[in-house]
Write an enzyme that holds these catalytic residues in place. Structure first.
Site, PDB file in Angstrom:
ATOM      1  N   LYS A  74       0.849  -1.194   0.000  1.00 39.84           N
ATOM      2  CA  LYS A  74       0.000   0.000   0.000  1.00 39.84           C
ATOM      3  C   LYS A  74       0.886   1.245   0.000  1.00 39.84           C
ATOM      4  O   LYS A  74       1.897   1.294   0.721  1.00 39.84           O
ATOM      5  CB  LYS A  74      -0.900  -0.033   1.241  1.00 39.84           C
ATOM      6  CG  LYS A  74      -1.888   1.123   1.363  1.00 39.84           C
ATOM      7  CD  LYS A  74      -2.722   0.943   2.633  1.00 39.84           C
ATOM      8  CE  LYS A  74      -3.726   2.050   2.821  1.00 39.84           C
ATOM      9  NZ  LYS A  74      -4.540   1.855   4.050  1.00 39.84           N
ATOM     10  N   SER A 149      -9.316   1.778   3.275  1.00 36.83           N
ATOM     11  CA  SER A 149      -8.514   2.519   2.306  1.00 36.83           C
ATOM     12  C   SER A 149      -7.528   1.638   1.523  1.00 36.83           C
ATOM     13  O   SER A 149      -6.931   2.095   0.559  1.00 36.83           O
ATOM     14  CB  SER A 149      -7.745   3.615   3.045  1.00 36.83           C
ATOM     15  OG  SER A 149      -6.899   3.068   4.062  1.00 36.83           O
ATOM     16  N   SER A 173      -9.475  -0.635   7.458  1.00 36.57           N
ATOM     17  CA  SER A 173      -8.959  -0.383   6.109  1.00 36.57           C
ATOM     18  C   SER A 173      -8.303  -1.572   5.426  1.00 36.57           C
ATOM     19  O   SER A 173      -8.010  -1.517   4.237  1.00 36.57           O
ATOM     20  CB  SER A 173      -7.967   0.791   6.145  1.00 36.57           C
ATOM     21  OG  SER A 173      -8.638   1.980   6.475  1.00 36.57           O
TER      22      SER A 173
END
Length: 466
Positions: A74, A149, A173
């Site tokens: 990420k 996210s 997330s």
């Protein structure tokens, strides 16, 4: 699904595939960026590392289990020499000067990072639409959001573009996008994995979390990343979890679920009926199931966002274009700060900073922020009491199914409420795993603090149960 890590490792050892060929294959899948899951490819460094692995195998040297295995990161983790943008305009040209501890441990074990993955800017969002790189598309239905996210990380695993990916979980997330894309996603006990080198969103709940297609791969990656780190004083030493330890769930006698989650008006009727059907299958295996009382989901959401916004306002105060970032000059220093932050932060990030500053401001902090802290303590105490009665808590991952791309941007409040079933476990700092079974968006398995092993045990049990 069987462990991809074990399978690929054996194929490399048996010389059925080459590491360079494996990396090339994954890069070729990532390059079209069909799902907007890619921020940048680490092609040059990945291929160099692959050649070294192939050379070791050719020389008859032993390679580690993770050696040569491609993974994604990420884009909120520092990886030295790579762009680390947080999917934001402010940091779109920022290059990391060092590597995050968790990522470095994986690299030291021989795993090969191949991609920095799209996400909500600075982790602010539950849909992976708040990003300068375009909304991440759901792996199952590209018209829907991928969740957030860590949306890009979940999609890349779901599409087999990466063997595993490292997301970040603050209020859900990792778990929510894992549920939206039908893969496994773990938020470990807070402090089990170092946060050093992870861009801070809300420091008291931020966790490094692996996403993969099997419980075994989650276990392998978790073991490598875990451990005390002098650079993160919230970390602690943890015992390694063995494959044998999570293969037998006979010590799990009691499972609980929060009846107010299931009786909520917000829950989708199909998710509710599927969850209750899963409960019946667990009962049929002789496990006692208890209904538990808990805080209403709207209290959990408001408590979480009160504290998370306060912490993000504090953490992002350093990003003003002075030391790093996309600085915009204006007539004086104060105006330069203002225009830099106004033009470079996303609307959602600005919303959270403004909300956080309000919470922390004089006249409001006692009434709002301190009340939020007291509620967090009460939530943690409630969990402690629950785990005196049950071994595991089972819950839906989300109250609803993934919305269409664009809908969440029109209704931020609805986006916040999509976290209703994940944020409480974050406030409690508990180990929680999303599994791709039981409902359309999966199930969430939670255990008491430091009982990550129990979570993986029950996940293995549910593979053959529901």
């Amino acid at each position: 699904m069987a462990s991809q890590i074990h399978t690929l490792h054996q194929q490399l050892v048996d010389k059925k595939i080459t590491c360079e060929g494996l990396i090339q294959e994954k890069l070729s899948l990532l390059k079209p960026n069909t799902y907007n899951s890619v921020n940048s490819l680490l092609e040059t460094s990945a291929l160099e590392l692959a050649k070294k692995v192939d050379a070791k195998i050719a020389n008859g040297e032993t390679i580690g289990l993770l050696e040569g295995i491609p993974f994604g990161i990420k884009d909120v983790y520092m990886v030295q020499g790579t762009y680390t943008t947080a999917s934001s305009n402010l940091l779109k040209n920022y290059k990391s000067a060092y590597t995050a501890t968790a990522i470095q441990k994986l690299i030291d074990a021989g795993a090969i990072p191949i991609v920095k993955e799209n996400c909500d800017s600075f982790g602010h969002g539950s849909s992976s639409e708040n990003t300068i790189f375009g909304a991440v598309k759901n792996a199952i239905n590209p018209e829907l959001v991928a969740g957030g996210s860590s949306g890009g990380s979940a999609v890349n695993v779901a599409k087999d573009y990466t063997v595993f990916s490292i997301g970040g979980d603050t209020g859900g997330s990792v778990r929510q996008p894992a549920g939206y894309n039908n893969v496994y996603g773990l938020k470990p006990t807070y402090g089990r994995i170092s946060r050093y080198g992870l861009m801070a969103y809300a420091s008291s709940t931020d966790c490094v979390g692996p996403i993969a297609k099997s419980v075994e791969d989650i276990r392998i990656v978790l073991n490598v990343m875990s451990g005390k780190d002098v650079k993160d004083q919230t970390t602690y030493a943890s015992a390694e979890i063995s494959e044998a330890a999570i293969s037998n769930s006979n010590d799990i006698k009691t499972v609980g679920y929060f009846k107010n989650f299931i009786e909520s008006d917000a829950i989708d009727s199909k998710i509710k009926s599927d969850f209750l059907a899963s409960i019946e299958k667990i009962k049929a295996k002789g496990i006692e199931v208890k209904e538990l009382d808990f805080f209403k989901s709207d209290i959990l959401v408001s408590t979480y966002y009160t504290l998370a916004m306060a912490e993000t306002a504090s953490n992002l105060s350093r990003l003003d274009g002075s030391n790093y970032g996309n600085r915009i000059e204006d007539k004086n220093l104060k105006e330069s700060y203002a225009v830099t932050r106004s033009e470079n932060f996303s609307e959602e990030t600005k919303r959270r900073i403004v909300g956080g500053n309000q919470v922390l401001s004089q006249g409001f902090s006692d009434e709002i922020y301190l009340k939020g802290l007291a509620l967090r303590d009460a939530i943690a105490e409630n969990f402690e009491n629950d785990f005196k009665e049950v071994d595991i808590i089972l819950s839906p991952v989300t109250p609803g199914t993934p919305p269409k791309i664009g809908d969440s941007l029109k209704d931020p409040h609805a986006m916040y409420l999509s976290d209703a079933y994940t944020v409480g476990f974050s406030l409690g700092q508990l180990p929680t795993l999303t599994i791709p079974q039981g409902t359309e968006t999966g199930l969430q398995i939670t255990a008491a603090k430091n009982n990550d092993e129990l979570v993986l045990k029950f996940a293995n049990f549910l593979k053959d149960t529901i």
